[in-house]
Design an enzyme around this catalytic site. Structure first.
Site, PDB file in Angstrom:
ATOM      1  N   GLU B  46      35.662  31.508  44.413  1.00 54.25           N
ATOM      2  CA  GLU B  46      35.436  32.918  44.668  1.00 54.25           C
ATOM      3  C   GLU B  46      34.325  33.281  43.452  1.00 54.25           C
ATOM      4  OE1 GLU B  46      38.505  35.399  43.190  1.00 54.25           O
ATOM      5  OE2 GLU B  46      37.899  37.045  44.388  1.00 54.25           O
ATOM      6  N   LYS B 119      37.173  40.950  51.320  1.00 58.85           N
ATOM      7  CA  LYS B 119      38.795  40.749  50.538  1.00 58.85           C
ATOM      8  C   LYS B 119      39.497  41.890  50.901  1.00 58.85           C
ATOM      9  CE  LYS B 119      40.433  39.514  45.983  1.00 58.85           C
ATOM     10  NZ  LYS B 119      40.012  39.210  44.626  1.00 58.85           N
ATOM     11  N   CYS B 156      41.457  35.001  47.211  1.00 54.90           N
ATOM     12  CA  CYS B 156      42.082  35.170  46.024  1.00 54.90           C
ATOM     13  C   CYS B 156      43.491  36.241  45.982  1.00 54.90           C
ATOM     14  CB  CYS B 156      41.388  35.587  45.034  1.00 54.90           C
ATOM     15  SG  CYS B 156      41.847  35.300  43.266  1.00 54.90           S
TER      16      CYS B 156
END
Lengths: 296, 296
Positions: B46, B119, B156
């Site tokens: 990331e 995300k 994540c």
């Protein structure tokens, strides 16, 4: 819930014989013993009154089913009342002629039925012919309100479903209880046994982490054969309690009858959720596909 | 997908300096190296072009954001085309003035952008001030259709959410990719470090089990301080690939730059799902509460 944030949870890992009254008597004795050791909430394995009859399909087995309330809730309700504890008892429930469930009754410290859960996810694999016996539950996912807080009631195959864990957590459960009957097919054990067993533990520890709560799974032990020639199932015991970060804080053997116990602290749940605030950030605007069979 | 059921997935675990062009050049070199080692699909950590700037809130950091397409997709698209591989590249995306995302571009073997994921779950904890920088994604959960089958793209914080894994699995993904930036607060490491690290692995291995697919998480390494006096974050590396039963089949160190690689076999997914048919038994009639904030 009492002003204390803690309770002691006991899991009673036993073997189950063909004597259903004997199994019930044994359950009464062992839950009494767990209470004597300081347990506040005690959970028995799935269908503990019987050998795991789902290895084969046999309509005469429906004779074994009982109503709720019935003999099991009466006997174990008396134990719960005598010791002032909560008992979670798995029951092969006869609801009506031709309508049976795999159910879990929560008996409170007065001996009353505080909640009934009916297994929502029903498996059907070689040796686990549950779809023949059990109608899927129609009571939804639940956390039973008790003196010891909200207790999440789930059963066995449910443990593979993150949805079941999440929905029960959203009801306010501090612990997810999973009475279970799972074991190795002896002919597969050498090749796949370790991975199967670890996957079972891992997915449940994952539920503990994702929901920042405790998970308590209780399994039976023993090799059960449906005939002298059948390979049978070797139930793998390994009952365990995991904390809100998925750490195993109590664990039983794979082959012995025993009681395991751990302290559940709701302050620990609060602390974990403050530091890893997963509930804050759920994208409830984007989860509608969860109620679809497939996404394409 | 080719007639073969297998592909080789590589995760590039690197440290990230303050030189964003240098980091991009390094990413190009390392992905090229992974391709040379036989990788078909390569994923970077990331926000690999930068130190993890979310340790603090600083509006000037928005200068670092870039468009998609932009420099990163151009440079890494050229690498993808040169080697005939697929590259998953995390990008600090500038979408408009005042509108930035934490995004993941999938670059196919022609160097084209095959998919963009933004995300969905955005954290905000001490040292991880992502809500300041990133608008939550509005493209939903995705599996990008590629020559190597459908690749699940997540980032994540998504890794703590069973909903994200499930919805991506329902789109047909064979692998869930999680570019990640996670580490220890040095002052917490002794007391909580082991449990935090294991919880991170466990919840993702649980997604692999519950969805019977592969999980590939790739993290950065290195201690990054925002000032000489700051405690900083010690990124814990430990990039890993888990198989459809949650078994870790490749794993990196906690502190070294390295490439890890594993073979993904969709036939293994098929076999696992035939034997543990979780998708068959989902109670889609009873999951409507998933889109609620709390269940009471």
């Amino acid at each position: 819930m009492s002003t204390s944030t803690t309770m002691r949870v006991a899991l009673v890992q036993i073997a189950c014989s063909k004597d259903s009254d004997g199994n019930l008597q044994k359950a009464a004795e062992w839950t009494g013993r767990a209470a004597g050791q300081g347990a506040d909430v005690i959970c028995l394995p799935e269908l503990f009154r019987f050998p795991y009859f789902c290895q084969t399909e046999d309509a005469s087995v429906f004779d074994l089913a009982e109503t709720i309330p019935g003999q099991t809730t009466e006997i174990l309700g008396a134990v719960a009342k005598k010791h002032g504890v909560i008992i979670l008892a798995s029951i092969f429930e006869r609801r009506a002629s031709g309508l049976y469930h795999n159910s879990l009754a929560t008996l409170d410290e007065s001996g009353n039925i505080a909640g009934i859960y009916r297994k929502m996810h029903i498996p059907d694999d070689p040796g686990y012919c549950e779809k023949f016996y059990f109608t899927p539950g129609d009571l939804g996912f639940q956390a039973v309100d008790t003196r010891m807080g909200k207790l999440g009631t789930l059963i066995c195959w449910d443990q593979w479903y993150p949805e079941a864990a999440r929905l029960t957590a959203l009801k306010g459960a501090s612990v997810l209880f999973y009475p279970t009957a799972i074991g190795w097919h002896p002919e597969e054990k050498d090749e796949h046994g370790a991975a199967q067993h670890d996957a079972w533990k891992t997915v449940q520890r994952g539920h503990a982490v994702a929901n920042a709560l405790y998970v308590a799974a209780v399994n039976r032990v023993g090799l059960e054969k449906t005939s002298p020639d059948s390979p049978g199932i070797e139930f793998w015991g390994s009952s365990f309690i995991a904390d809100p970060q998925g750490v195993i804080i109590a664990e039983a053997s794979i082959d012995r009858e025993e009681i395991i116990m751990a302290e559940i602290d709701t302050a620990r749940i609060e602390d974990t959720r403050r530091n890893w605030p997963f509930f804050r950030d759920r994208r409830i605007d984007a989860y509608t596909g969860m109620d679809q069979r497939w996404g394409q």
